[in-house]
Design an enzyme around this catalytic site. Structure first.
Site, PDB file in Angstrom:
ATOM      1  N   CYS A   1       0.841  -1.185   0.000  1.00 51.36           N
ATOM      2  CA  CYS A   1       0.000   0.000   0.000  1.00 51.36           C
ATOM      3  C   CYS A   1       0.878   1.237   0.000  1.00 51.36           C
ATOM      4  CB  CYS A   1      -0.980   0.001   1.170  1.00 51.36           C
ATOM      5  SG  CYS A   1      -0.409   0.812   2.651  1.00 51.36           S
ATOM      6  N   GLU A   2       0.466   2.187  -0.816  1.00 54.55           N
ATOM      7  CA  GLU A   2       1.306   3.377  -0.992  1.00 54.55           C
ATOM      8  C   GLU A   2       1.200   4.341   0.191  1.00 54.55           C
ATOM      9  OE1 GLU A   2      -0.093   4.816  -4.729  1.00 54.55           O
ATOM     10  OE2 GLU A   2      -1.594   6.131  -3.845  1.00 54.55           O
ATOM     11  N   HIS A   3       0.260   4.101   1.084  1.00 57.59           N
ATOM     12  CA  HIS A   3       0.112   5.007   2.234  1.00 57.59           C
ATOM     13  C   HIS A   3       1.003   4.615   3.406  1.00 57.59           C
ATOM     14  CE1 HIS A   3      -4.108   5.781   0.442  1.00 57.59           C
ATOM     15  NE2 HIS A   3      -3.229   6.650  -0.004  1.00 57.59           N
ATOM     16  N   HIS A   4       1.250   3.314   3.560  1.00 59.05           N
ATOM     17  CA  HIS A   4       2.022   2.857   4.718  1.00 59.05           C
ATOM     18  C   HIS A   4       3.224   2.009   4.337  1.00 59.05           C
ATOM     19  CE1 HIS A   4      -2.190   3.451   6.152  1.00 59.05           C
ATOM     20  NE2 HIS A   4      -1.563   4.042   7.153  1.00 59.05           N
TER      21      HIS A   4
ATOM     22  N   GLN B   1      -5.626  -0.401  -3.561  1.00 57.91           N
ATOM     23  CA  GLN B   1      -6.308  -1.537  -4.196  1.00 57.91           C
ATOM     24  C   GLN B   1      -7.257  -1.093  -5.313  1.00 57.91           C
ATOM     25  OE1 GLN B   1      -7.822  -4.495  -1.403  1.00 57.91           O
ATOM     26  NE2 GLN B   1      -9.373  -5.124  -2.886  1.00 57.91           N
TER      27      GLN B   1
ATOM     28  N   HIS C   1      -5.230  -6.190   4.256  1.00 60.25           N
ATOM     29  CA  HIS C   1      -4.230  -5.120   4.328  1.00 60.25           C
ATOM     30  C   HIS C   1      -3.520  -5.122   5.682  1.00 60.25           C
ATOM     31  CE1 HIS C   1      -5.449  -2.728   0.658  1.00 60.25           C
ATOM     32  NE2 HIS C   1      -6.359  -3.683   0.720  1.00 60.25           N
TER      33      HIS C   1
ATOM     34  N   CYS D   1      -1.778  -2.880   6.888  1.00 61.58           N
ATOM     35  CA  CYS D   1      -1.903  -1.588   7.578  1.00 61.58           C
ATOM     36  C   CYS D   1      -3.185  -1.528   8.391  1.00 61.58           C
ATOM     37  CB  CYS D   1      -1.797  -0.416   6.600  1.00 61.58           C
ATOM     38  SG  CYS D   1      -3.039  -0.370   5.317  1.00 61.58           S
TER      39      CYS D   1
HETATM   40 ZN   LIG Z   1      -2.107   1.322   4.052  1.00 52.36          ZN
END
Ligand SMILES: [Zn+2]
Length: 186
Positions: A75-78, A116, A144, A146
């Site tokens: 995931c590009e956020h975490h 996703q 996920h 995260c």
């Molecule tokens: Zn994430």
């Protein structure tokens, strides 16, 4: 001054309060950089080279479906993994794609930093553009890290995303047939 990827990982260890000189961590920056590069190797691939001409003439105009394609992404956020399965279907219009190519297309986009929803869309658009299909359907079910390891710590929640193009969007029957075949209809 630009740091190399291993040097950045060394800084991360320091930032976490670790001692990058202790024995167990000596080679960690190098290993972590190599692992991350592997997990993101989709950036070095293109759709053209993945497909590599594996398009075959065919009179088949029935739904082609590839189920349960293993999926590993970040995931590009975490920068934490999300892991699951992709199901891909298309309705050919004169050309079919080599079977392994669908899985390789999924992999190319999964091996990048992703969310996703975008991953699902990119796979659908790629299959559509390569095959010129009458319709493309992609469903991804993934868990996920995260969500599971941090934040809300919801261990058993699976995220489902889908993109339906062409006939899968326009025809209820076609969409239902696909969902039934992947065991997701109700
Ligand atoms: Zn994430």
């Amino acid at each position: 001054m630009t740091l190399s990827l291993p040097e950045h990982y060394r800084e991360i260890l320091v930032g976490l309060g670790e001692d990058p000189q202790r024995e167990g961590l000596l080679d960690t920056p190098k290993r972590a950089a190599k692992a991350m590069q592997y997990l993101c190797h989709g950036y070095e691939q293109t759709l053209e080279e993945i497909v590599n001409g594996a398009l075959f003439a065919s009179d088949n105009d029935e739904m082609v479906i590839v189920k349960d394609i293993e999926l590993y992404s970040l995931c590009e956020h975490h920068l934490l993994p999300f892991i699951g399965k992709a199901h891909v279907a298309y309705i050919p219009t004169g050309k079919v794609l080599g079977l392994s190519k669908i899985a390789r297309i999924v992999d190319m986009y999964a091996r990048r930093l992703q969310i996703q929803e975008n991953l699902t869309r990119q796979i659908a658009d790629a299959v559509q553009s390569v095959t010129n299909a009458a319709g493309v359907a992609v469903v991804i079910e993934a868990q996920h890290m995260c969500m599971m390891m941090r934040g809300v710590e919801k261990q058993n929640s699976t995220m489902n995303t889908s993109v339906m193009l062409g006939a899968f969007r326009e025809s209820n029957t076609t969409r239902m047939e696909f969902l039934q075949l992947i065991g997701r209809s109700k």
